[in-house]
Design an enzyme around this catalytic site. Sequence first.
Site, PDB file in Angstrom:
ATOM      1  N   GLU A   1     -10.457  -4.620 -20.942  1.00  0.00           N
ATOM      2  CA  GLU A   1      -9.242  -5.275 -21.427  1.00  0.00           C
ATOM      3  C   GLU A   1      -8.078  -4.905 -20.512  1.00  0.00           C
ATOM      4  O   GLU A   1      -7.721  -3.726 -20.383  1.00  0.00           O
ATOM      5  CB  GLU A   1      -8.945  -4.872 -22.878  1.00  0.00           C
ATOM      6  N   LEU A   2      -7.467  -5.902 -19.915  1.00  0.00           N
ATOM      7  CA  LEU A   2      -6.457  -5.718 -18.882  1.00  0.00           C
ATOM      8  C   LEU A   2      -5.321  -4.784 -19.318  1.00  0.00           C
ATOM      9  O   LEU A   2      -4.682  -5.032 -20.347  1.00  0.00           O
ATOM     10  CB  LEU A   2      -5.877  -7.093 -18.525  1.00  0.00           C
ATOM     11  N   ASP A   3      -5.090  -3.733 -18.525  1.00  0.00           N
ATOM     12  CA  ASP A   3      -3.973  -2.805 -18.746  1.00  0.00           C
ATOM     13  C   ASP A   3      -4.005  -2.143 -20.128  1.00  0.00           C
ATOM     14  O   ASP A   3      -2.952  -1.846 -20.703  1.00  0.00           O
ATOM     15  CB  ASP A   3      -2.619  -3.520 -18.539  1.00  0.00           C
TER      16      ASP A   3
ATOM     17  N   LEU B   1     -10.706  -7.419 -12.621  1.00  0.00           N
ATOM     18  CA  LEU B   1     -12.095  -7.035 -12.351  1.00  0.00           C
ATOM     19  C   LEU B   1     -12.999  -7.373 -13.541  1.00  0.00           C
ATOM     20  O   LEU B   1     -12.591  -7.252 -14.703  1.00  0.00           O
ATOM     21  CB  LEU B   1     -12.150  -5.544 -12.031  1.00  0.00           C
TER      22      LEU B   1
ATOM     23  N   ARG C   1      -6.422  -8.240  -8.228  1.00  0.00           N
ATOM     24  CA  ARG C   1      -7.477  -9.077  -8.803  1.00  0.00           C
ATOM     25  C   ARG C   1      -8.028  -8.447 -10.070  1.00  0.00           C
ATOM     26  O   ARG C   1      -8.400  -7.258 -10.067  1.00  0.00           O
ATOM     27  CB  ARG C   1      -8.646  -9.253  -7.813  1.00  0.00           C
TER      28      ARG C   1
ATOM     29  N   GLY D   1       0.787  -1.229   0.000  1.00  0.00           N
ATOM     30  CA  GLY D   1       0.000   0.000   0.000  1.00  0.00           C
ATOM     31  C   GLY D   1       0.818   1.277   0.000  1.00  0.00           C
ATOM     32  O   GLY D   1       0.333   2.330   0.440  1.00  0.00           O
ATOM     33  N   SER D   2       2.034   1.229  -0.526  1.00  0.00           N
ATOM     34  CA  SER D   2       2.840   2.457  -0.484  1.00  0.00           C
ATOM     35  C   SER D   2       2.294   3.522  -1.434  1.00  0.00           C
ATOM     36  O   SER D   2       2.389   4.724  -1.139  1.00  0.00           O
ATOM     37  CB  SER D   2       4.310   2.147  -0.783  1.00  0.00           C
TER      38      SER D   2
ATOM     39  N   HIS E   1       0.201   0.806 -13.168  1.00  0.00           N
ATOM     40  CA  HIS E   1       0.773  -0.465 -13.608  1.00  0.00           C
ATOM     41  C   HIS E   1       2.291  -0.291 -13.737  1.00  0.00           C
ATOM     42  O   HIS E   1       2.747   0.689 -14.331  1.00  0.00           O
ATOM     43  CB  HIS E   1       0.164  -0.859 -14.960  1.00  0.00           C
TER      44      HIS E   1
ATOM     45  N   GLN F   1       9.156   6.516  -8.300  1.00  0.00           N
ATOM     46  CA  GLN F   1       8.520   7.430  -9.260  1.00  0.00           C
ATOM     47  C   GLN F   1       6.995   7.303  -9.228  1.00  0.00           C
ATOM     48  O   GLN F   1       6.280   8.290  -9.440  1.00  0.00           O
ATOM     49  CB  GLN F   1       9.047   7.170 -10.680  1.00  0.00           C
TER      50      GLN F   1
HETATM   51  N1  NHR Z   1      -9.242  -5.190 -14.151  1.00  0.00           N
HETATM   52  C1  NHR Z   1      -9.583  -4.813 -15.401  1.00  0.00           C
HETATM   53  N2  NHR Z   1     -10.778  -5.179 -15.853  1.00  0.00           N
HETATM   54  N3  NHR Z   1      -8.776  -4.072 -16.186  1.00  0.00           N
HETATM   55  C2  NHR Z   1      -7.575  -3.698 -15.741  1.00  0.00           C
HETATM   56  O1  NHR Z   1      -6.812  -2.970 -16.535  1.00  0.00           O
HETATM   57  C3  NHR Z   1      -7.136  -4.085 -14.437  1.00  0.00           C
HETATM   58  C4  NHR Z   1      -8.027  -4.847 -13.668  1.00  0.00           C
HETATM   59  C5  NHR Z   1      -7.655  -5.268 -12.381  1.00  0.00           C
HETATM   60  C6  NHR Z   1      -6.415  -4.974 -11.884  1.00  0.00           C
HETATM   61  C7  NHR Z   1      -4.133  -4.063 -12.156  1.00  0.00           C
HETATM   62  C8  NHR Z   1      -3.167  -4.919 -13.003  1.00  0.00           C
HETATM   63  C9  NHR Z   1      -1.753  -4.381 -12.961  1.00  0.00           C
HETATM   64  O2  NHR Z   1      -1.555  -3.177 -12.823  1.00  0.00           O
HETATM   65  C10 NHR Z   1      -5.504  -4.255 -12.669  1.00  0.00           C
HETATM   66  C11 NHR Z   1      -5.874  -3.781 -13.927  1.00  0.00           C
HETATM   67  C12 NHR Z   1      -3.796  -8.311 -11.418  1.00  0.00           C
HETATM   68  C13 NHR Z   1      -3.516  -9.178 -12.473  1.00  0.00           C
HETATM   69  C14 NHR Z   1      -3.687 -10.658 -12.309  1.00  0.00           C
HETATM   70  O3  NHR Z   1      -3.359 -11.429 -13.206  1.00  0.00           O
HETATM   71  C15 NHR Z   1      -3.111  -8.627 -13.666  1.00  0.00           C
HETATM   72  C16 NHR Z   1      -2.999  -7.256 -13.814  1.00  0.00           C
HETATM   73  C17 NHR Z   1      -3.284  -6.391 -12.768  1.00  0.00           C
HETATM   74  C18 NHR Z   1      -3.683  -6.936 -11.563  1.00  0.00           C
HETATM   75  N4  NHR Z   1      -4.255 -11.139 -11.171  1.00  0.00           N
HETATM   76  C19 NHR Z   1      -4.543 -12.541 -10.870  1.00  0.00           C
HETATM   77  C20 NHR Z   1      -6.043 -12.825 -11.061  1.00  0.00           C
HETATM   78  O4  NHR Z   1      -6.355 -13.990 -11.312  1.00  0.00           O
HETATM   79  C21 NHR Z   1      -4.225 -12.865  -9.435  1.00  0.00           C
HETATM   80  C22 NHR Z   1      -2.809 -12.627  -9.061  1.00  0.00           C
HETATM   81  C23 NHR Z   1      -2.583 -12.596  -7.544  1.00  0.00           C
HETATM   82  O5  NHR Z   1      -3.554 -12.695  -6.759  1.00  0.00           O
HETATM   83  O6  NHR Z   1      -1.432 -12.435  -7.140  1.00  0.00           O
HETATM   84  O7  NHR Z   1      -6.881 -11.914 -10.879  1.00  0.00           O
HETATM   85  O8  NHR Z   1      -0.800  -5.163 -13.128  1.00  0.00           O
HETATM   86  C1  GAR Z   2       3.397  -1.086  -7.463  1.00  0.00           C
HETATM   87  O1  GAR Z   2       4.635  -1.146  -8.121  1.00  0.00           O
HETATM   88  C2  GAR Z   2       2.276  -1.163  -8.470  1.00  0.00           C
HETATM   89  O2  GAR Z   2       2.545  -0.491  -9.666  1.00  0.00           O
HETATM   90  C3  GAR Z   2       2.220  -2.638  -8.704  1.00  0.00           C
HETATM   91  O3  GAR Z   2       2.490  -3.249  -7.479  1.00  0.00           O
HETATM   92  C4  GAR Z   2       3.189  -2.342  -6.622  1.00  0.00           C
HETATM   93  C5  GAR Z   2       2.305  -2.087  -5.438  1.00  0.00           C
HETATM   94  O4  GAR Z   2       3.000  -1.434  -4.448  1.00  0.00           O
HETATM   95  N1  GAR Z   2       0.932  -3.012  -9.173  1.00  0.00           N
HETATM   96  C6  GAR Z   2       0.707  -4.163  -9.758  1.00  0.00           C
HETATM   97  O5  GAR Z   2       1.580  -4.961 -10.017  1.00  0.00           O
HETATM   98  C7  GAR Z   2      -0.738  -4.422 -10.076  1.00  0.00           C
HETATM   99  N2  GAR Z   2      -0.865  -5.706 -10.661  1.00  0.00           N
HETATM  100  P1  GAR Z   2       2.206  -0.765  -3.235  1.00  0.00           P
HETATM  101  O6  GAR Z   2       1.218  -1.799  -2.701  1.00  0.00           O
HETATM  102  O7  GAR Z   2       3.276  -0.486  -2.239  1.00  0.00           O
HETATM  103  O8  GAR Z   2       1.528   0.465  -3.749  1.00  0.00           O
END
Ligand code: NHR
Ligand code: GAR
Length: 197
Positions: free
Chosen positions: A151-153, A101, A99, A12-13, A117, A181
């Site tokens: 669509e993810l990211d 969404l 997770r 949570g930084s 991201h 950063q």
């Molecule tokens: N949801 C949607 N619909 N779209 C995005 O762009 C999202 C999102 C949810 C989270 C963050 C994302 C990142 O910044 C994010 C963007 C989790 C995963 C993942 O594969 C991928 C990308 C991101 C966050 N999660 C696994 C899952 O099954 C679980 C992994 C774990 O619990 O450690 O959800 O990177």
């Molecule tokens: C951050 O680097 C963030 O960009 C990344 O995880 C770290 C969280 O740090 N996010 C992801 O990888 C999302 N899938 P934080 O909990 O200290 O903010």
Amino acid sequence: MKNIVILISGSGSNMAAIVQAAQADHWDKRLDARISAVISNRPNALGLAFAKSQGIATAVVEHTAFATERQPREAFDAALMTTIDTYQPYLVVLAGFMRILTPGFVAHYAGRLVNIHPSLLPAFTGLHTHERALQAGCQFAGATVHRVTTELDHGEILAQAVVPVLAGDTAETLAERVLAQEHVMYPRVVAQLLTRG
Ligand code: NHR
Ligand code: GAR
């Protein structure tokens, strides 16, 4: 005052950086919003303790409690939405939230949902971005703040921060340089989104 709800899964930084910006007394550094709640899908997320120490409401919605074989994500997202909506947020901020969404969740917060991201999108969507950037031989890495779509990211890019990859970097040293950063960029972008309407 506009409400913000922040979703976390871990340390949570980035959330702490946004909370501190909302507490700043310099007008040019201040983020004009109330951080109404910090919500985690993991009960042991370290960021929850920090939020509590700042007098911010916290909640835990455990994804493991909701997953069924037929609906692995929908029930969790529904519970998460119910919890979030009690705080009537203007923005929902993902800060290390891990997770994916569902489309229903994304539609419910359309235009009000942002993520940070840890890569220079569109490179390295998904997980393990720093390992992959090093493996690819990238000379620069960074982080991207983007709107969340189904669509993810892939949502609209709002800001990016670039750092050099240095000789001898490991995923950990690179992650640390990127994270520093992120803490500068994310509060600024959130502040901008608040003043735009
Ligand atoms: N949801 C949607 N619909 N779209 C995005 O762009 C999202 C999102 C949810 C989270 C963050 C994302 C990142 O910044 C994010 C963007 C989790 C995963 C993942 O594969 C991928 C990308 C991101 C966050 N999660 C696994 C899952 O099954 C679980 C992994 C774990 O619990 O450690 O959800 O990177
Ligand atoms: C951050 O680097 C963030 O960009 C990344 O995880 C770290 C969280 O740090 N996010 C992801 O990888 C999302 N899938 P934080 O909990 O200290 O903010």
